[in-house]
Design an enzyme around this catalytic site. Structure first.
Site, mmCIF file in Angstrom:
data_model
loop_
_atom_site.group_PDB
_atom_site.id
_atom_site.type_symbol
_atom_site.label_atom_id
_atom_site.label_comp_id
_atom_site.label_asym_id
_atom_site.label_seq_id
_atom_site.Cartn_x
_atom_site.Cartn_y
_atom_site.Cartn_z
ATOM 1 N N ARG A 38 0.808 -1.222 0.000
ATOM 2 C CA ARG A 38 0.000 0.000 0.000
ATOM 3 C C ARG A 38 0.844 1.276 0.000
ATOM 4 O O ARG A 38 0.426 2.291 -0.566
ATOM 5 C CB ARG A 38 -0.951 -0.016 1.203
ATOM 6 C CG ARG A 38 -1.984 1.120 1.205
ATOM 7 C CD ARG A 38 -3.025 0.922 2.305
ATOM 8 N NE ARG A 38 -4.130 1.864 2.218
ATOM 9 C CZ ARG A 38 -4.254 2.940 2.996
ATOM 10 N NH1 ARG A 38 -3.369 3.188 3.919
ATOM 11 N NH2 ARG A 38 -5.285 3.746 2.854
ATOM 12 N N ILE A 64 -7.162 7.625 -1.039
ATOM 13 C CA ILE A 64 -7.052 6.170 -1.112
ATOM 14 C C ILE A 64 -7.921 5.692 0.050
ATOM 15 O O ILE A 64 -7.836 6.209 1.160
ATOM 16 C CB ILE A 64 -5.576 5.705 -0.985
ATOM 17 C CG1 ILE A 64 -5.461 4.167 -1.001
ATOM 18 C CG2 ILE A 64 -4.880 6.264 0.237
ATOM 19 C CD1 ILE A 64 -3.994 3.671 -1.147
ATOM 20 N N SER A 65 -8.817 4.728 -0.211
ATOM 21 C CA SER A 65 -9.756 4.278 0.818
ATOM 22 C C SER A 65 -9.005 3.673 2.000
ATOM 23 O O SER A 65 -7.900 3.146 1.860
ATOM 24 C CB SER A 65 -10.712 3.232 0.252
ATOM 25 O OG SER A 65 -11.504 3.787 -0.769
ATOM 26 N N GLN A 66 -9.677 3.730 3.163
ATOM 27 C CA GLN A 66 -9.156 3.094 4.375
ATOM 28 C C GLN A 66 -9.067 1.577 4.145
ATOM 29 O O GLN A 66 -9.984 0.985 3.575
ATOM 30 C CB GLN A 66 -10.142 3.416 5.496
ATOM 31 C CG GLN A 66 -9.767 2.880 6.840
ATOM 32 C CD GLN A 66 -10.822 3.202 7.876
ATOM 33 O OE1 GLN A 66 -11.663 4.074 7.683
ATOM 34 N NE2 GLN A 66 -10.772 2.474 8.974
ATOM 35 N N PRO A 67 -7.987 0.921 4.585
ATOM 36 C CA PRO A 67 -7.855 -0.523 4.364
ATOM 37 C C PRO A 67 -9.065 -1.338 4.862
ATOM 38 O O PRO A 67 -9.507 -2.267 4.182
ATOM 39 C CB PRO A 67 -6.590 -0.886 5.140
ATOM 40 C CG PRO A 67 -5.771 0.364 5.120
ATOM 41 C CD PRO A 67 -6.753 1.492 5.169
#
Ligand code: SAH
Length: 214
Positions: A38, A64-67
């Site tokens: 990431r 970038i989206s949260q994992p």
């Protein structure tokens, strides 16, 4: 060469454990998150931020989206090897890389031209083979459908009819629906004109915008 060190791998393992504690059980999702570096999807690769379970700016006012969010959407999609998946909102390309690691064939569409170019270069460099499109995700990709699965990674005011039409019968569409905060919504296409929807918690996404940007 790609800079993915033992330190990155160690931090990734801790992130996966955290996501697991939050209730993600699909081993295919967890192992994909464990594999995708990431930090390479973020500007200058701030590793301390890359492996924290939070969203992060990627330029052009996008994130970038949260994992954990990536994990929830990926799990709800019930990915099987070879599934043909349409992703709306390529962004950094991180979610697409996770789905690729899970064995899906990815068609991803982005409305911001710079992100469309950037994610393409990075994913190619990392060896992820997917198909990239520059366009308006509200329209989907009618000439490439129907899809087994469709994922929208931006907050949508409603579920676009056009995307429901591009889903195979038995297919699953996962979309965050709402204006300020979104309900993660899973829609199953039961028959040609019958759908079943369920809700899976509250999330916060950047908006799903109409049309292409310059
Ligand atoms: N999946 C991405 C999340 C990026 S945020 C990741 O893993 O990094 C959502 C993205 O959706 C943004 O890049 C935004 O530009 C894009 N987007 C918003 N509206 C869109 C539309 N109508 N068509 C295609 N992409 C759209």
């Amino acid at each position: 060469m790609i800079n993915d060190t033992y330190r990155h791998k160690g931090l990734r393992k801790i992130l996966v454990d955290e996501i697991k504690k939050h209730g993600i059980v699909d081993e295919n999702v967890l192992s994909a998150i464990n594999k995708v570096p990431r930090h390479l999807f973020m500007e200058s690769g701030f590793i301390e931020f890359a492996y924290k379970d939070s969203a992060f700016p990627i330029g052009s006012g996008q994130t970038i989206s949260q994992p954990y969010t990536v994990a929830v959407q990926s799990e709800l999609l019930e990915i099987k090897k070879g599934d043909k998946v349409l992703e709306v909102g390529t962004g950094s390309g991180y979610q697409a890389a996770v789905l690729f690691e899970m064995g899906a064939k990815i068609f991803t569409i982005e409305r911001q031209h710079n992100l469309f170019l950037k994610s393409q270069i990075l994913l190619k460099k990392l060896g992820y083979k997917l198909q990239f499109f520059f366009g308006d995700g509200y329209k989907g990709l009618p000439t490439y459908g129907p899809f087994d699965k469709i994922i929208i990674t931006a907050g949508a005011p409603f579920i676009p009819e056009e995307l429901k039409l591009q889903l195979k019968i038995g297919g699953i569409l996962v979309i965050p629906v709402g204006e300020n905060s979104q309900k993660m919504t899973k829609l199953v296409k039961v028959s040609e004109n019958e759908y079943k929807t369920t809700e899976h918690g509250d999330f916060s996404f950047v908006p799903f915008l109409k049309g292409k940007s310059k």
